[in-house]
Write a protein that holds these residues in place. Structure first.
Motif, PDB file in Angstrom:
ATOM      1  N   TYR A 197       0.557  -0.972  -0.303  1.00 52.79           N
ATOM      2  CA  TYR A 197       0.084   0.176  -0.099  1.00 52.79           C
ATOM      3  C   TYR A 197       0.470   1.238  -0.048  1.00 52.79           C
ATOM      4  O   TYR A 197       0.086   2.388   0.154  1.00 52.79           O
ATOM      5  N   VAL A 198       2.327   1.213  -0.429  1.00 51.78           N
ATOM      6  CA  VAL A 198       2.937   1.946  -0.621  1.00 51.78           C
ATOM      7  C   VAL A 198       2.565   3.512  -1.862  1.00 51.78           C
ATOM      8  O   VAL A 198       2.511   2.494  -2.931  1.00 51.78           O
ATOM      9  N   ALA A 199       2.938   4.137  -1.851  1.00 50.39           N
ATOM     10  CA  ALA A 199       2.317   5.139  -2.638  1.00 50.39           C
ATOM     11  C   ALA A 199       2.974   4.990  -4.028  1.00 50.39           C
ATOM     12  O   ALA A 199       2.508   4.665  -5.026  1.00 50.39           O
ATOM     13  N   GLY A 200       3.947   5.183  -4.591  1.00 46.71           N
ATOM     14  CA  GLY A 200       4.993   4.048  -5.390  1.00 46.71           C
ATOM     15  C   GLY A 200       3.966   2.719  -6.283  1.00 46.71           C
ATOM     16  O   GLY A 200       4.209   2.270  -7.142  1.00 46.71           O
ATOM     17  N   TYR A 238       1.160   1.051  -5.026  1.00 49.40           N
ATOM     18  CA  TYR A 238      -0.257   0.749  -4.984  1.00 49.40           C
ATOM     19  C   TYR A 238      -1.462   1.670  -6.127  1.00 49.40           C
ATOM     20  O   TYR A 238      -0.528   2.733  -6.538  1.00 49.40           O
ATOM     21  N   ASP A 239      -2.012   0.549  -6.410  1.00 52.36           N
ATOM     22  CA  ASP A 239      -2.946   1.302  -7.820  1.00 52.36           C
ATOM     23  C   ASP A 239      -3.810   0.840  -8.160  1.00 52.36           C
ATOM     24  O   ASP A 239      -4.264   0.006  -7.855  1.00 52.36           O
ATOM     25  N   HIS A 245      10.382   2.337   1.639  1.00 52.22           N
ATOM     26  CA  HIS A 245       9.303   3.134   2.470  1.00 52.22           C
ATOM     27  C   HIS A 245       9.284   4.629   1.282  1.00 52.22           C
ATOM     28  O   HIS A 245      10.308   4.862   1.054  1.00 52.22           O
ATOM     29  N   VAL A 246       8.270   5.360   1.365  1.00 48.97           N
ATOM     30  CA  VAL A 246       8.218   6.917   1.151  1.00 48.97           C
ATOM     31  C   VAL A 246       9.576   7.563   1.953  1.00 48.97           C
ATOM     32  O   VAL A 246       8.805   8.220   3.450  1.00 48.97           O
ATOM     33  N   ARG A 264       9.248  10.723   3.075  1.00 45.45           N
ATOM     34  CA  ARG A 264       9.351  12.199   2.787  1.00 45.45           C
ATOM     35  C   ARG A 264      10.675  13.152   3.721  1.00 45.45           C
ATOM     36  O   ARG A 264      11.023  12.610   4.434  1.00 45.45           O
TER      37      ARG A 264
END
Length: 154
Positions: free
Chosen positions: A108-111, A113-114, A131-132, A134
């Motif tokens: 479910y990490v931003a890069g 999950y679609d 992980h992302v 930030r």
């Protein structure tokens, strides 16, 4: 002169070329499966893509799942040529970008999950992608007690 060429030809066929002529044997290609994501709306689109890919040299089978927009090609054809042939039909095509949830550590990490991915699939992530990062996380880690290199003023 004609007899010499005939003997040379027969010698090449039997494997005793002796450096004359050229080696006619080629490397055997490996059987492989290529998965593509192809935009298909109707049976006509599906038929057009299937006919185009089936006509390729080395292709043994073409399986299409229109609901997932997935085309699976099995045979001895190269992936780049299969992709090029699929694009020649006028449809938007790309190599299948999804992998099952179980193969990704954080699905479910931003890069990864679609929303457009089929059920049970996420985008394939690069190895070592944990992980992302930030800026906010970097600042809080800078003054964290668990960080050995943190600010000594705290």
């Amino acid at each position: 002169m004609g007899l010499w060429r005939t003997l040379e030809y027969l010698s090449d066929l039997l494997g005793g070329g002796g450096g004359h002529g050229y080696d006619r044997r080629r490397k055997r290609r490996q059987m492989q499966t290529v998965e593509l994501k192809v935009s298909m709306d109707c049976e006509g689109c599906e038929r057009k893509v299937k006919n185009a890919l089936s006509s390729m040299r080395g292709v043994r089978s073409v399986d299409i799942n229109r609901k997932q927009q997935k085309v699976t090609v099995s045979g001895y054809a190269e992936a780049s040529k299969v992709l090029k042939k699929a694009r020649s039909t006028g449809k938007k095509a790309e190599i299948w970008p999804y992998v099952p949830y179980s193969q990704v550590s954080q699905p479910y990490v931003a890069g990864t999950y679609d929303k457009r991915a089929p059920a049970g699939y996420v985008r394939s992530a690069e190895p070592g992608y944990n992980h992302v990062s930030r800026q906010h996380d970097q600042l809080t880690d800078m003054f964290n007690d668990d960080n050995a290199n943190s600010c000594s003023i705290m």
